[in-house]
Design a protein around this motif. Sequence first.
Motif, PDB file in Angstrom:
ATOM      1  N   VAL A  21       0.830  -1.203   0.000  1.00 19.87           N
ATOM      2  CA  VAL A  21       0.000   0.000   0.000  1.00 19.87           C
ATOM      3  C   VAL A  21       0.865   1.253   0.000  1.00 19.87           C
ATOM      4  CG1 VAL A  21      -1.591   1.360   1.430  1.00 19.87           C
ATOM      5  CG2 VAL A  21      -2.031  -1.066   1.018  1.00 19.87           C
ATOM      6  N   LEU A  22       1.891   1.271   0.849  1.00 26.45           N
ATOM      7  CA  LEU A  22       2.752   2.451   0.932  1.00 26.45           C
ATOM      8  C   LEU A  22       3.491   2.720  -0.377  1.00 26.45           C
ATOM      9  CD1 LEU A  22       4.289   2.238   4.517  1.00 26.45           C
ATOM     10  CD2 LEU A  22       2.762   3.997   3.608  1.00 26.45           C
ATOM     11  N   ALA A  23       3.792   1.677  -1.112  1.00 25.64           N
ATOM     12  CA  ALA A  23       4.494   1.845  -2.391  1.00 25.64           C
ATOM     13  C   ALA A  23       3.652   2.623  -3.395  1.00 25.64           C
ATOM     14  CB  ALA A  23       4.875   0.483  -2.960  1.00 25.64           C
ATOM     15  N   ARG A  24       2.347   2.714  -3.148  1.00 27.70           N
ATOM     16  CA  ARG A  24       1.453   3.420  -4.061  1.00 27.70           C
ATOM     17  C   ARG A  24       0.931   4.735  -3.472  1.00 27.70           C
ATOM     18  NH1 ARG A  24       1.208  -1.908  -5.080  1.00 27.70           N
ATOM     19  NH2 ARG A  24       0.958  -2.588  -7.236  1.00 27.70           N
ATOM     20  N   ARG A  25       1.340   5.058  -2.276  1.00 30.90           N
ATOM     21  CA  ARG A  25       0.895   6.310  -1.677  1.00 30.90           C
ATOM     22  C   ARG A  25       1.462   7.507  -2.455  1.00 30.90           C
ATOM     23  NH1 ARG A  25      -3.129   4.459   0.502  1.00 30.90           N
ATOM     24  NH2 ARG A  25      -3.444   4.306   2.746  1.00 30.90           N
ATOM     25  N   GLN A  26       0.613   8.512  -2.619  1.00 33.41           N
ATOM     26  CA  GLN A  26       0.967   9.718  -3.376  1.00 33.41           C
ATOM     27  C   GLN A  26       1.190  10.872  -2.401  1.00 33.41           C
ATOM     28  OE1 GLN A  26       0.821   9.463  -7.192  1.00 33.41           O
ATOM     29  NE2 GLN A  26       1.135   7.436  -6.252  1.00 33.41           N
ATOM     30  N   LYS A  27       2.428  11.050  -1.977  1.00 29.38           N
ATOM     31  CA  LYS A  27       2.676  12.060  -0.950  1.00 29.38           C
ATOM     32  C   LYS A  27       2.516  13.480  -1.482  1.00 29.38           C
ATOM     33  CE  LYS A  27       7.744  12.338  -1.391  1.00 29.38           C
ATOM     34  NZ  LYS A  27       9.017  12.195  -0.665  1.00 29.38           N
ATOM     35  N   ASP A  28       2.462  13.645  -2.803  1.00 28.45           N
ATOM     36  CA  ASP A  28       2.291  14.975  -3.379  1.00 28.45           C
ATOM     37  C   ASP A  28       0.866  15.196  -3.897  1.00 28.45           C
ATOM     38  OD1 ASP A  28       2.481  13.222  -5.496  1.00 28.45           O
ATOM     39  OD2 ASP A  28       3.850  14.461  -6.675  1.00 28.45           O
ATOM     40  N   LEU A  29      -0.079  14.408  -3.391  1.00 27.67           N
ATOM     41  CA  LEU A  29      -1.500  14.635  -3.640  1.00 27.67           C
ATOM     42  C   LEU A  29      -2.170  14.758  -2.268  1.00 27.67           C
ATOM     43  CD1 LEU A  29      -3.921  14.841  -5.602  1.00 27.67           C
ATOM     44  CD2 LEU A  29      -4.136  12.336  -5.421  1.00 27.67           C
ATOM     45  N   VAL A  30      -2.613  15.957  -1.935  1.00 29.97           N
ATOM     46  CA  VAL A  30      -3.108  16.264  -0.587  1.00 29.97           C
ATOM     47  C   VAL A  30      -4.570  16.694  -0.685  1.00 29.97           C
ATOM     48  CG1 VAL A  30      -2.849  17.812   1.406  1.00 29.97           C
ATOM     49  CG2 VAL A  30      -0.816  16.969   0.192  1.00 29.97           C
ATOM     50  N   LEU A  31      -5.376  16.217   0.245  1.00 33.32           N
ATOM     51  CA  LEU A  31      -6.765  16.681   0.369  1.00 33.32           C
ATOM     52  C   LEU A  31      -6.839  17.678   1.520  1.00 33.32           C
ATOM     53  CD1 LEU A  31      -9.780  16.545  -0.377  1.00 33.32           C
ATOM     54  CD2 LEU A  31      -9.993  14.631   1.232  1.00 33.32           C
ATOM     55  N   PHE A  32      -7.515  18.799   1.276  1.00 36.98           N
ATOM     56  CA  PHE A  32      -7.648  19.871   2.262  1.00 36.98           C
ATOM     57  C   PHE A  32      -9.140  20.118   2.474  1.00 36.98           C
ATOM     58  CE2 PHE A  32      -7.589  23.985   4.151  1.00 36.98           C
ATOM     59  CZ  PHE A  32      -6.303  24.251   4.607  1.00 36.98           C
ATOM     60  N   MET A  33      -9.642  19.849   3.677  1.00 36.48           N
ATOM     61  CA  MET A  33     -11.065  20.009   3.984  1.00 36.48           C
ATOM     62  C   MET A  33     -11.276  21.266   4.818  1.00 36.48           C
ATOM     63  SD  MET A  33     -12.366  16.104   4.719  1.00 36.48           S
ATOM     64  CE  MET A  33     -11.271  15.696   6.071  1.00 36.48           C
ATOM     65  N   ASP A  34     -12.040  22.199   4.272  1.00 37.97           N
ATOM     66  CA  ASP A  34     -12.289  23.472   4.943  1.00 37.97           C
ATOM     67  C   ASP A  34     -13.667  23.465   5.597  1.00 37.97           C
ATOM     68  OD1 ASP A  34     -12.175  26.211   5.692  1.00 37.97           O
ATOM     69  OD2 ASP A  34     -13.203  26.762   3.830  1.00 37.97           O
ATOM     70  N   ARG A  35     -13.713  23.283   6.895  1.00 36.13           N
ATOM     71  CA  ARG A  35     -14.930  23.373   7.705  1.00 36.13           C
ATOM     72  C   ARG A  35     -15.991  22.353   7.295  1.00 36.13           C
ATOM     73  NH1 ARG A  35     -17.476  28.066   6.591  1.00 36.13           N
ATOM     74  NH2 ARG A  35     -16.473  27.948   4.553  1.00 36.13           N
ATOM     75  N   VAL A  36     -15.582  21.171   6.902  1.00 35.74           N
ATOM     76  CA  VAL A  36     -16.545  20.091   6.648  1.00 35.74           C
ATOM     77  C   VAL A  36     -16.996  19.558   8.003  1.00 35.74           C
ATOM     78  CG1 VAL A  36     -16.881  17.805   5.638  1.00 35.74           C
ATOM     79  CG2 VAL A  36     -15.500  19.519   4.431  1.00 35.74           C
ATOM     80  N   ARG A  37     -18.263  19.715   8.324  1.00 32.98           N
ATOM     81  CA  ARG A  37     -18.723  19.475   9.691  1.00 32.98           C
ATOM     82  C   ARG A  37     -19.523  18.182   9.842  1.00 32.98           C
ATOM     83  NH1 ARG A  37     -20.992  25.060  12.149  1.00 32.98           N
ATOM     84  NH2 ARG A  37     -20.503  23.929  14.075  1.00 32.98           N
ATOM     85  N   ASN A  38     -20.182  17.753   8.785  1.00 38.10           N
ATOM     86  CA  ASN A  38     -21.003  16.550   8.871  1.00 38.10           C
ATOM     87  C   ASN A  38     -20.117  15.319   8.977  1.00 38.10           C
ATOM     88  OD1 ASN A  38     -22.296  14.159   7.194  1.00 38.10           O
ATOM     89  ND2 ASN A  38     -23.979  15.323   8.091  1.00 38.10           N
ATOM     90  N   GLU A  39     -20.347  14.484   9.989  1.00 35.66           N
ATOM     91  CA  GLU A  39     -19.433  13.362  10.215  1.00 35.66           C
ATOM     92  C   GLU A  39     -19.478  12.333   9.084  1.00 35.66           C
ATOM     93  OE1 GLU A  39     -21.774  10.104  12.993  1.00 35.66           O
ATOM     94  OE2 GLU A  39     -20.460  11.559  13.972  1.00 35.66           O
ATOM     95  N   HIS A  40     -20.623  12.173   8.437  1.00 40.22           N
ATOM     96  CA  HIS A  40     -20.673  11.237   7.306  1.00 40.22           C
ATOM     97  C   HIS A  40     -19.818  11.757   6.165  1.00 40.22           C
ATOM     98  CE1 HIS A  40     -22.113   9.176   3.713  1.00 40.22           C
ATOM     99  NE2 HIS A  40     -22.499   8.200   4.527  1.00 40.22           N
ATOM    100  N   ASN A  41     -19.946  13.049   5.843  1.00 39.21           N
ATOM    101  CA  ASN A  41     -19.137  13.619   4.767  1.00 39.21           C
ATOM    102  C   ASN A  41     -17.651  13.582   5.106  1.00 39.21           C
ATOM    103  OD1 ASN A  41     -21.336  14.243   3.112  1.00 39.21           O
ATOM    104  ND2 ASN A  41     -21.614  16.256   4.048  1.00 39.21           N
ATOM    105  N   PHE A  42     -17.322  14.031   6.301  1.00 38.48           N
ATOM    106  CA  PHE A  42     -15.924  14.067   6.733  1.00 38.48           C
ATOM    107  C   PHE A  42     -15.304  12.675   6.626  1.00 38.48           C
ATOM    108  CE2 PHE A  42     -12.401  14.316   9.712  1.00 38.48           C
ATOM    109  CZ  PHE A  42     -11.963  15.628   9.644  1.00 38.48           C
ATOM    110  N   SER A  43     -16.029  11.678   7.087  1.00 39.08           N
ATOM    111  CA  SER A  43     -15.524  10.311   7.114  1.00 39.08           C
ATOM    112  C   SER A  43     -15.477   9.700   5.715  1.00 39.08           C
ATOM    113  CB  SER A  43     -16.387   9.455   8.044  1.00 39.08           C
ATOM    114  OG  SER A  43     -16.403  10.008   9.348  1.00 39.08           O
ATOM    115  N   ALA A  44     -16.495   9.999   4.900  1.00 38.64           N
ATOM    116  CA  ALA A  44     -16.505   9.492   3.523  1.00 38.64           C
ATOM    117  C   ALA A  44     -15.360  10.087   2.721  1.00 38.64           C
ATOM    118  CB  ALA A  44     -17.839   9.804   2.859  1.00 38.64           C
ATOM    119  N   LEU A  45     -15.029  11.338   2.976  1.00 36.40           N
ATOM    120  CA  LEU A  45     -13.891  11.973   2.293  1.00 36.40           C
ATOM    121  C   LEU A  45     -12.587  11.261   2.634  1.00 36.40           C
ATOM    122  CD1 LEU A  45     -14.919  15.695   2.785  1.00 36.40           C
ATOM    123  CD2 LEU A  45     -14.570  14.576   0.586  1.00 36.40           C
TER     124      LEU A  45
END
Length: 209
Positions: A21-45
């Motif tokens: 799994v680590l061999a395929r991790r993309q360290k230069d692709l980052v997700l940034f969540m700004d004030r996502v408050r719903n736990e289903h959305n936050f967790s699904a992301l």
Amino acid sequence: MAVNNREYLVLPRRLSRMREVLARRQKDLVLFMDRVRNEHNFSALIRTAEAVGVLRIIYGLVEGDRVPINEAVTQGAHRWVFLEETRNPAESLRRLREEGFQVVVTWLGAGTLDFREVDYTRPTVIVVGNEAEGVSPELLPMATHRIRIPMVGMVRSLNVSVATGIILYEAFRQREAAGLYEESRLSGSEMEEILRRWAYEDVIRERRR
């Protein structure tokens, strides 16, 4: 503290899967969540980001909010990414730009690109916003690209977790076509440091709970 293979606290088959799994991790692709408050959305992301090989997720919350992780939704995906809270989202994005990342912000206003027009093989941070208000206005000046998902229905927006999934899988498609999953994006020392956490420190922490 150095940990060798004999000291890892998982079975060899499990350790092999972690390395794969680590061999395929993309360290230069980052997700940034700004004030996502719903736990289903936050967790699904988190779950979708982990599925496409994202290693690092940065999030900013409204002061006083708890981290809204629902383990029934993440299915454990939150254990395999680095979750980093920021108290100053604009400054965090500014630093990422200085490090060479393009900042791709989802936006419903004018001056946007079709999300498929962005080159996601470059170091990229994808910024998604609050369910009701979208990305904070103060973050927009940090954007190198503002993107939209084309829609032809009466409703002109998508749920944040659905929209982000569409964008992440476009990034996955481009990166896979470019061969970026074929060779490890992590150095040997970076991989071993993460394995020390996953296969040693986290195991001890779980045993002490």
